[in-house]
Design a protein around this motif. Structure first.
Motif, PDB file in Angstrom:
ATOM      1  N   GLY A  52      -0.575 -14.084  44.114  1.00 54.52           N
ATOM      2  CA  GLY A  52       0.456 -14.874  43.452  1.00 54.52           C
ATOM      3  C   GLY A  52       0.144 -16.357  43.409  1.00 54.52           C
ATOM      4  O   GLY A  52       1.010 -17.164  43.049  1.00 54.52           O
ATOM      5  N   HIS A  53      -1.083 -16.738  43.791  1.00 56.16           N
ATOM      6  CA  HIS A  53      -1.460 -18.151  43.765  1.00 56.16           C
ATOM      7  C   HIS A  53      -1.463 -18.665  42.327  1.00 56.16           C
ATOM      8  O   HIS A  53      -2.015 -18.044  41.418  1.00 56.16           O
ATOM      9  CB  HIS A  53      -2.844 -18.346  44.382  1.00 56.16           C
ATOM     10  CG  HIS A  53      -3.309 -19.771  44.381  1.00 56.16           C
ATOM     11  ND1 HIS A  53      -2.996 -20.655  45.386  1.00 56.16           N
ATOM     12  CD2 HIS A  53      -4.066 -20.465  43.492  1.00 56.16           C
ATOM     13  CE1 HIS A  53      -3.534 -21.826  45.126  1.00 56.16           C
ATOM     14  NE2 HIS A  53      -4.181 -21.748  43.980  1.00 56.16           N
ATOM     15  N   HIS A  54      -0.828 -19.823  42.107  1.00 61.21           N
ATOM     16  CA  HIS A  54      -0.742 -20.423  40.778  1.00 61.21           C
ATOM     17  C   HIS A  54      -1.872 -21.433  40.599  1.00 61.21           C
ATOM     18  O   HIS A  54      -1.896 -22.474  41.257  1.00 61.21           O
ATOM     19  CB  HIS A  54       0.615 -21.110  40.595  1.00 61.21           C
ATOM     20  CG  HIS A  54       1.745 -20.169  40.343  1.00 61.21           C
ATOM     21  ND1 HIS A  54       2.019 -19.095  41.159  1.00 61.21           N
ATOM     22  CD2 HIS A  54       2.660 -20.121  39.329  1.00 61.21           C
ATOM     23  CE1 HIS A  54       3.073 -18.440  40.679  1.00 61.21           C
ATOM     24  NE2 HIS A  54       3.473 -19.046  39.581  1.00 61.21           N
ATOM     25  N   MET A  55      -2.806 -21.104  39.702  1.00 63.98           N
ATOM     26  CA  MET A  55      -3.886 -22.023  39.390  1.00 63.98           C
ATOM     27  C   MET A  55      -3.374 -23.123  38.465  1.00 63.98           C
ATOM     28  O   MET A  55      -2.336 -22.978  37.810  1.00 63.98           O
ATOM     29  CB  MET A  55      -5.033 -21.271  38.703  1.00 63.98           C
ATOM     30  CG  MET A  55      -5.538 -20.058  39.457  1.00 63.98           C
ATOM     31  SD  MET A  55      -6.464 -20.488  40.944  1.00 63.98           S
ATOM     32  CE  MET A  55      -7.973 -21.152  40.233  1.00 63.98           C
ATOM     33  N   LYS A  56      -4.092 -24.242  38.410  1.00 61.19           N
ATOM     34  CA  LYS A  56      -3.727 -25.302  37.470  1.00 61.19           C
ATOM     35  C   LYS A  56      -3.959 -24.817  36.042  1.00 61.19           C
ATOM     36  O   LYS A  56      -4.858 -24.019  35.784  1.00 61.19           O
ATOM     37  CB  LYS A  56      -4.547 -26.564  37.747  1.00 61.19           C
ATOM     38  CG  LYS A  56      -4.185 -27.257  39.057  1.00 61.19           C
ATOM     39  CD  LYS A  56      -4.978 -28.535  39.232  1.00 61.19           C
ATOM     40  CE  LYS A  56      -4.577 -29.263  40.517  1.00 61.19           C
ATOM     41  NZ  LYS A  56      -4.954 -28.497  41.718  1.00 61.19           N
ATOM     42  N   ILE A  57      -3.145 -25.301  35.126  1.00 61.26           N
ATOM     43  CA  ILE A  57      -3.200 -24.875  33.738  1.00 61.26           C
ATOM     44  C   ILE A  57      -3.144 -26.110  32.850  1.00 61.26           C
ATOM     45  O   ILE A  57      -2.465 -27.091  33.185  1.00 61.26           O
ATOM     46  CB  ILE A  57      -2.035 -23.902  33.425  1.00 61.26           C
ATOM     47  CG1 ILE A  57      -2.127 -23.357  32.004  1.00 61.26           C
ATOM     48  CG2 ILE A  57      -0.690 -24.537  33.666  1.00 61.26           C
ATOM     49  CD1 ILE A  57      -1.122 -22.243  31.729  1.00 61.26           C
ATOM     50  N   SER A  58      -3.885 -26.085  31.743  1.00 63.55           N
ATOM     51  CA  SER A  58      -3.926 -27.255  30.867  1.00 63.55           C
ATOM     52  C   SER A  58      -2.606 -27.409  30.118  1.00 63.55           C
ATOM     53  O   SER A  58      -1.808 -26.477  30.011  1.00 63.55           O
ATOM     54  CB  SER A  58      -5.079 -27.128  29.865  1.00 63.55           C
ATOM     55  OG  SER A  58      -4.792 -26.125  28.891  1.00 63.55           O
ATOM     56  N   ALA A  59      -2.386 -28.591  29.583  1.00 63.03           N
ATOM     57  CA  ALA A  59      -1.142 -28.874  28.863  1.00 63.03           C
ATOM     58  C   ALA A  59      -1.017 -27.994  27.621  1.00 63.03           C
ATOM     59  O   ALA A  59       0.062 -27.473  27.324  1.00 63.03           O
ATOM     60  CB  ALA A  59      -1.093 -30.348  28.476  1.00 63.03           C
ATOM     61  N   ARG A  60      -2.102 -27.816  26.895  1.00 62.96           N
ATOM     62  CA  ARG A  60      -2.045 -26.994  25.674  1.00 62.96           C
ATOM     63  C   ARG A  60      -1.786 -25.526  26.013  1.00 62.96           C
ATOM     64  O   ARG A  60      -1.027 -24.842  25.323  1.00 62.96           O
ATOM     65  CB  ARG A  60      -3.338 -27.143  24.878  1.00 62.96           C
ATOM     66  CG  ARG A  60      -3.422 -28.461  24.122  1.00 62.96           C
ATOM     67  CD  ARG A  60      -4.593 -28.464  23.142  1.00 62.96           C
ATOM     68  NE  ARG A  60      -4.535 -29.623  22.272  1.00 62.96           N
ATOM     69  CZ  ARG A  60      -5.016 -30.829  22.581  1.00 62.96           C
ATOM     70  NH1 ARG A  60      -5.597 -31.006  23.758  1.00 62.96           N
ATOM     71  NH2 ARG A  60      -4.927 -31.837  21.734  1.00 62.96           N
ATOM     72  N   GLU A  61      -2.420 -25.033  27.065  1.00 63.04           N
ATOM     73  CA  GLU A  61      -2.173 -23.653  27.484  1.00 63.04           C
ATOM     74  C   GLU A  61      -0.730 -23.484  27.944  1.00 63.04           C
ATOM     75  O   GLU A  61      -0.103 -22.455  27.681  1.00 63.04           O
ATOM     76  CB  GLU A  61      -3.133 -23.263  28.609  1.00 63.04           C
ATOM     77  CG  GLU A  61      -4.563 -23.059  28.162  1.00 63.04           C
ATOM     78  CD  GLU A  61      -5.496 -22.781  29.334  1.00 63.04           C
ATOM     79  OE1 GLU A  61      -6.320 -21.850  29.224  1.00 63.04           O
ATOM     80  OE2 GLU A  61      -5.398 -23.493  30.352  1.00 63.04           O
ATOM     81  N   ARG A  62      -0.203 -24.499  28.596  1.00 58.64           N
ATOM     82  CA  ARG A  62       1.182 -24.444  29.065  1.00 58.64           C
ATOM     83  C   ARG A  62       2.142 -24.348  27.882  1.00 58.64           C
ATOM     84  O   ARG A  62       3.048 -23.520  27.859  1.00 58.64           O
ATOM     85  CB  ARG A  62       1.496 -25.684  29.894  1.00 58.64           C
ATOM     86  CG  ARG A  62       2.927 -25.811  30.354  1.00 58.64           C
ATOM     87  CD  ARG A  62       3.208 -25.050  31.606  1.00 58.64           C
ATOM     88  NE  ARG A  62       2.521 -25.605  32.746  1.00 58.64           N
ATOM     89  CZ  ARG A  62       2.691 -25.137  33.989  1.00 58.64           C
ATOM     90  NH1 ARG A  62       3.508 -24.123  34.228  1.00 58.64           N
ATOM     91  NH2 ARG A  62       2.035 -25.663  35.007  1.00 58.64           N
ATOM     92  N   LEU A  63       1.959 -25.201  26.883  1.00 57.86           N
ATOM     93  CA  LEU A  63       2.836 -25.187  25.714  1.00 57.86           C
ATOM     94  C   LEU A  63       2.714 -23.867  24.954  1.00 57.86           C
ATOM     95  O   LEU A  63       3.722 -23.291  24.518  1.00 57.86           O
ATOM     96  CB  LEU A  63       2.490 -26.351  24.792  1.00 57.86           C
ATOM     97  CG  LEU A  63       2.845 -27.763  25.297  1.00 57.86           C
ATOM     98  CD1 LEU A  63       2.284 -28.815  24.362  1.00 57.86           C
ATOM     99  CD2 LEU A  63       4.355 -27.919  25.433  1.00 57.86           C
ATOM    100  N   LYS A  64       1.500 -23.380  24.802  1.00 58.32           N
ATOM    101  CA  LYS A  64       1.295 -22.137  24.056  1.00 58.32           C
ATOM    102  C   LYS A  64       1.957 -20.954  24.745  1.00 58.32           C
ATOM    103  O   LYS A  64       2.570 -20.102  24.090  1.00 58.32           O
ATOM    104  CB  LYS A  64      -0.204 -21.883  23.892  1.00 58.32           C
ATOM    105  CG  LYS A  64      -0.528 -20.651  23.071  1.00 58.32           C
ATOM    106  CD  LYS A  64      -2.035 -20.472  22.919  1.00 58.32           C
ATOM    107  CE  LYS A  64      -2.352 -19.211  22.126  1.00 58.32           C
ATOM    108  NZ  LYS A  64      -3.826 -19.013  21.980  1.00 58.32           N
ATOM    109  N   SER A  65       1.852 -20.887  26.059  1.00 58.69           N
ATOM    110  CA  SER A  65       2.438 -19.760  26.789  1.00 58.69           C
ATOM    111  C   SER A  65       3.947 -19.892  26.949  1.00 58.69           C
ATOM    112  O   SER A  65       4.642 -18.904  27.172  1.00 58.69           O
ATOM    113  CB  SER A  65       1.786 -19.627  28.170  1.00 58.69           C
ATOM    114  OG  SER A  65       2.054 -20.776  28.967  1.00 58.69           O
TER     115      SER A  65
END
Length: 314
Positions: A52-65
């Protein structure tokens, strides 16, 4: 031509020929050391399935998801003065900015987009830690302020995903001035009665937690996120005491009332949509209301229409 190249070329040549292997096919879980295939991790929104570890995610990937079907309107990044202090340490500030832009494809550390989450239109602002540690400088401050102003103009709720190491030291006092500026813009949004939800991701530290990141109507944290003003090592060196286990982590802060919820990235969309519907006073579920007939006539105002029930004839 020998028989190998004539008859079994596609299979054998692919084995004997030199091929470039892509990097980062497998990613190591920081908690358990387990190796996870990157495609599986990407499909799981960069949350490691086992731990369940949350890796860092890019801003564009965050918005898309985050938005429905990955569709959103990207707001234009505002322009700001580049290297106003002509700062240089081991490298020139302009060189650091150039490398960060090339690495992330962004103008600065903040992106904002307008889209729908479960059919509800909203504006989302995201800080990208990959751009100089998500540090807050003049351009990032302008981008956050523009997000607040756009939400105010369009009468939209705003969701902010914070990820930052704090103010950008290369811009000195000009960076610190973004803290009151963003706070004033946020106050205007709240005066208009528009909801403001903050999602605290790993890490959210420094001056960001002294301004807009801790002024939301609801504070949600991703599991395991580091949240605080000064880092644990600095605090330990200052007070000369050992800090409690899990100090400044999301779960610890929830237990002590600093955040309202700790929510997995996999459930973030549904949680935020439900909260916004409550804050906007929308009905989460339609419940039929039974009307009891009076002696002669019963009238009720429902959705600006008059409902009349006449007494049945004997």
């Amino acid at each position: 031509m020998n028989w190998i190249t004539s008859y079994v070329r596609p299979k054998i040549n692919s084995m004997l020929g030199r091929r470039d292997m892509p990097e980062n096919l497998w990613i190591k879980d920081p908690d358990t050391g387990e190796m996870v295939f990157h495609k599986d991790l990407e499909e799981n929104l960069w949350v490691i399935p086992a731990s369940g570890h949350h890796m860092k995610i890019s801003a564009r990937e965050r918005l898309k998801s985050f938005f429905d079907d990955g569709a959103y309107e990207l707001l234009e990044s505002p322009k700001a003065a580049i290297d106003p202090l002509k700062f240089r340490d081991e490298r020139r500030y302009t060189d650091r900015l150039r490398d960060a832009k090339a690495k992330t494809g962004m103008e600065d550390a903040v992106l904002s987009g307008v889209g729908k989450v479960e059919g509800l239109e909203l504006l989302a602002t995201v800080q990208d830690f990959a751009f100089m540690g998500g540090s807050l400088g003049m351009a990032a401050g302008e981008a956050i302020i523009r997000g607040f102003e756009t939400a105010l103009e369009r009468r939209l709720p705003l969701v902010l995903f914070a990820a930052s190491g704090g103010a950008r030291m290369q811009e000195g006092i000009l960076s610190l001035m973004q803290l009151p500026r963003t706070t004033v813009a946020l106050d205007r949004l709240k005066e208009a009665g528009l909801p403001y939800i903050v999602v605290l991701t790993n890490p959210t530290t420094g001056g960001v937690t002294a301004s807009y990141a801790m002024l939301g109507d609801v504070h949600i944290a991703e599991p395991g996120a580091l949240i605080g003003f000064a880092g644990p090592r600095v605090i330990e060196q200052t007070i000369r005491e050992k800090l409690p286990e899990g100090f400044q982590r999301a779960e610890y802060l929830k237990e002590h009332g600093m955040v309202d919820m700790v929510v997995s990235r996999l459930e973030m969309r549904e949680t935020i949509a439900r909260l916004l519907k409550i804050l906007l006073k929308e009905k989460v579920a339609e419940t039929p209301v039974a009307l009891e007939p009076a002696e002669d006539v019963l009238s009720a105002d429902a959705n600006d229409e008059t409902v009349t029930v006449e007494k049945p004839e004997a």
